[in-house]
Scaffold this active site. Structure first.
Site, short mmCIF file in Angstrom:
data_model
loop_
_atom_site.label_atom_id
_atom_site.label_comp_id
_atom_site.label_asym_id
_atom_site.label_seq_id
_atom_site.Cartn_x
_atom_site.Cartn_y
_atom_site.Cartn_z
N THR A 1 37.40 25.17 32.86
CA THR A 1 37.56 25.54 34.27
C THR A 1 36.29 25.26 35.05
O THR A 1 36.35 24.71 36.16
CB THR A 1 37.92 27.04 34.39
OG1 THR A 1 39.19 27.25 33.77
CG2 THR A 1 38.00 27.47 35.84
N ARG B 1 35.06 19.14 41.41
CA ARG B 1 35.70 19.23 42.72
C ARG B 1 34.70 19.54 43.82
O ARG B 1 34.91 19.17 44.98
CB ARG B 1 36.80 20.31 42.71
CG ARG B 1 38.01 19.93 41.86
CD ARG B 1 39.20 20.83 42.13
NE ARG B 1 38.98 22.21 41.74
CZ ARG B 1 39.26 22.70 40.53
NH1 ARG B 1 39.76 21.90 39.58
NH2 ARG B 1 39.05 23.97 40.26
N CYS C 1 46.87 31.39 23.89
CA CYS C 1 47.94 32.39 23.89
C CYS C 1 49.26 31.83 23.38
O CYS C 1 50.17 32.58 23.04
CB CYS C 1 48.12 32.96 25.29
SG CYS C 1 46.62 33.75 25.94
N THR D 1 22.73 34.44 32.91
CA THR D 1 22.14 35.14 31.77
C THR D 1 20.71 35.54 32.10
O THR D 1 20.22 35.33 33.22
CB THR D 1 22.15 34.26 30.51
OG1 THR D 1 21.18 33.21 30.66
CG2 THR D 1 23.54 33.65 30.28
N PRO E 1 16.73 31.66 33.07
CA PRO E 1 17.06 30.85 34.25
C PRO E 1 17.85 29.59 33.89
O PRO E 1 17.61 28.96 32.86
CB PRO E 1 15.68 30.49 34.82
CG PRO E 1 14.78 31.58 34.35
CD PRO E 1 15.29 31.95 32.99
N ALA F 1 26.94 32.04 31.49
CA ALA F 1 27.87 32.28 30.38
C ALA F 1 29.17 32.87 30.91
O ALA F 1 29.18 33.59 31.92
CB ALA F 1 27.25 33.20 29.34
N GLY G 1 33.55 34.01 29.64
CA GLY G 1 34.59 34.15 28.63
C GLY G 1 34.39 35.30 27.67
O GLY G 1 33.71 36.27 27.94
N TYR H 1 63.30 44.54 47.94
CA TYR H 1 64.45 45.18 47.32
C TYR H 1 65.73 44.37 47.53
O TYR H 1 66.03 43.92 48.63
CB TYR H 1 64.67 46.58 47.92
CG TYR H 1 66.08 47.11 47.72
CD1 TYR H 1 66.59 47.32 46.43
CD2 TYR H 1 66.91 47.38 48.81
CE1 TYR H 1 67.89 47.78 46.24
CE2 TYR H 1 68.21 47.83 48.63
CZ TYR H 1 68.69 48.04 47.35
OH TYR H 1 69.96 48.50 47.15
N LYS I 1 64.15 52.64 46.30
CA LYS I 1 62.91 53.32 45.92
C LYS I 1 62.43 52.69 44.63
O LYS I 1 62.89 53.03 43.54
CB LYS I 1 63.15 54.83 45.76
CG LYS I 1 63.49 55.53 47.07
CD LYS I 1 63.71 57.02 46.90
CE LYS I 1 65.05 57.32 46.27
NZ LYS I 1 65.38 58.77 46.32
#
Length: 563
Positions: A14, A21, A42, A273, A276, A280, A282, A426, A434
């Site tokens: 990521t 970008r 996962c 961290t 300098p 980090a 995850g 709803y 409700k």
């Protein structure tokens, strides 16, 4: 600017894509020791269980596709073996060729993740003993199953991976046993809520051996013997260690970075961290819990991805901050869904908070529309302030929707009483006028106004022995005869006004019904006639599930087997 990233999954991938970008000119290199990048951790148990059949579906990107789109150098089978902050380089080993070289950086991002916890036990290296972390781990397990057709498996550990793998192995037709030291599965849930997870696992043939300590493993009769402390051993064709994860931070420790809980990497809210130009993200980092503000380890994909994005923003001149992890999660448990957010009652009390809870069992959608199913919700809030702290929901359809609403409410700082004011969508196939979240808010608002007074499962022993109280079950005669708590008198709520003289007025009345709704109505009838009443939180359905589960666990613990 040259950026080096250690780890090409979740946070690392990521961060790399976000940096590109934001900065088309940056030189970005990612070193990943496995053979796969940007893969879906996962989804690994579901590949083993043939829910996902194409292994390529597990990998969201390949090194080639990543380079094609982002011009990022993804170096798989390359392990960073040391960091040299003084000269801003890392030593890297090419695992295919055995060569070691140094790579310089302007900014370094550590996203090594966490490794399966492997205690130092006898037999830990035998070939029928597996862990599940990487795609390669998954392929090893799948290859073993396809080649050897094992009939049984023992899973050591009852967290997310343990439950998901148990379900998938069971769906392959294997006899599956989960063994672990705690007497409940899924620690993010309170024990009372976890009882419903236990019941669902048992219903589908999973054997639960809870409260036992694994002491080692032996190869025996072409299988594995799992040695338990002070009890009989378990036998299986294969064993998977799923007892948790440990931050993979040997690199950071050797480089002199500040470490925290379980030697996780300490970062500030910019994900920097103590050294300098080193960031980090995850499962390897220590974070602040969003609700308590305490240091925490929360190994979830959502936070890792957010942290990677924040690092990228800050490296590229921005000022993004990580506000903390809330622990929102959801898991499929055979036909059920279990979800949680914030903190549970157990951990809230450990943190020194004065808390109360409401437990309710609403329908997933309008009762008159076909197919509705009951869910059980537990909402945790702070006494006096009514600050919303957490929620747990177990049910079928609609669980994920409600937990996300509650997670958003916690993040927004809403009080628990304000849940009643939320304007939620709803239509009969999806909800009720409700909504269950609104219903929780109504209940908490009634508590705040003194309209509703509760008693809880933990009060049962004391109250059932108290001669100075009235115990009243307001379900129908048929429901009462099918099962009730000893000592309770039965007066159906619809007969209560006519039979109110049968209830002693000088004593407090402790009420129970199936879900808590009819007993609340009964409490209002009695309060309107001058009685002091307390309503049981959760109802008999909840009580019965929890008590039966506890009895099964204790009998299994005493007898050395599961019932």
């Amino acid at each position: 600017m040259k950026v080096v990233i250690v780890g090409g999954v979740a946070g690392g991938a990521t961060a790399a894509a976000r940096i590109r970008r934001l900065d088309e000119q940056a030189e970005i290199t990612v070193f990943e020791r496995s053979g796969y990048i940007s893969y879906a951790n996962c989804g690994l148990p579901y590949y083993i269980g043939d829910v996902i059949t194409d292994p390529e579906e597990l990998t969201l990107q390949t090194p080639e596709s990543f380079f094609q789109r982002f011009r990022i150098n993804m170096k798989i089978h390359h392990e960073v073996i040391s960091i040299h902050p003084d000269r801003k380089t890392v030593s890297v080993k090419n695992l295919e060729k055995g060569e070691i070289f140094e790579e310089n950086y302007d900014k370094l991002i550590l996203s090594p993740g966490a490794k399966p916890t492997q205690p130092r036990l006898p037999g830990i290296g035998i070939d029928k003993l597996f862990t599940l972390r990487t795609v390669e781990d998954t392929f090893r397990i799948k290859e073993y199953i396809n080649k050897n057709h094992p009939k049984s498996a023992v899973l050591a550990g009852g967290g997310f991976i343990g439950l998901e793998l148990a379900e998938n192995l069971r769906e392959l037709g294997m006899d599956v046993t989960i063994v672990q030291r705690p007497k409940q599965l899924m620690n993010p849930f309170d024990p009372d809520m976890a009882s419903m997870i236990h019941n669902e696992m048992r219903k589908h043939g999973i054997t639960l051996v809870l409260g036992y300590t694994v002491e080692g493993f032996k190869e025996k009769d072409n299988g594995v013997e799992v040695l338990l402390k002070d009890n009989l051993s378990l036998q299986a064709d294969m064993v998977v260690l799923a007892i948790g994860v440990t931050p993979d931070t040997a690199l950071a420790k050797e480089a002199g970075l500040e470490l925290g809980i379980k030697e996780s990497i300490v970062v500030n809210d910019r994900m920097e961290t103590s050294v300098p130009d080193i960031y980090a993200a995850g499962d390897a980092v220590q974070v602040k819990h969003y609700v308590t503000g305490n240091d925490a380890l929360i190994s979830l994909a959502g936070p890792a991805n957010k942290q990677g994005r924040i690092i990228a923003d800050n490296i590229c001149g921005g000022d993004s901050r990580y506000l903390g992890s809330q622990g929102s999660s959801v898991i499929k448990v055979f036909d059920m869904t279990a979800a949680t957010t914030g903190i549970n009652e157990t951990n809230a009390k450990k943190s020194g908070l004065e808390v109360d809870t409401v437990i309710l069992s609403p329908m997933s959608h309008a009762g008159y529309y076909p197919g509705g199913k009951v869910m059980t919700m537990k909402v945790v809030f702070e006494k006096e302030t009514y600050r919303l702290l957490g929620a747990q929901i177990i049910g079928y359809e609609g669980v994920d929707k409600r937990i996300d609403v509650l997670a958003t409410a916690i993040h927004a700082g809403l009080k628990a009483t304000q849940l009643k004011d939320l304007d939620l969508a709803y239509a009969p196939p999806y909800s009720s006028a409700k909504d269950p979240v609104n219903m929780a808010g109504f209940m908490i608002d009634n508590i705040a106004k003194g309209i509703l007074k509760q008693w809880h499962l933990k009060d049962m022993d004391k109250i059932s022995k108290d001669k100075d109280v009235v115990l009243l079950d307001v379900r129908t005669v048929g429901e009462f005869n099918r099962g009730h708590v000893d000592g309770f008198k039965n007066i159906p709520v619809d007969e209560l006004r006519e039979r109110i003289n049968e209830v002693e007025k000088e004593k407090p009345v402790y009420l129970i019904c199936q879900s808590g709704l009819r007993s609340y109505i009964a409490s209002r009838i009695l309060e309107g006639s001058g009685y002091e009443t307390y309503n049981f939180s959760g109802g008999f359905r909840f009580y019965d599930a929890v008590v039966n589960d506890r009895a099964l666990i204790e009998r299994a613990y005493a007898c050395g087997m599961d019932y």
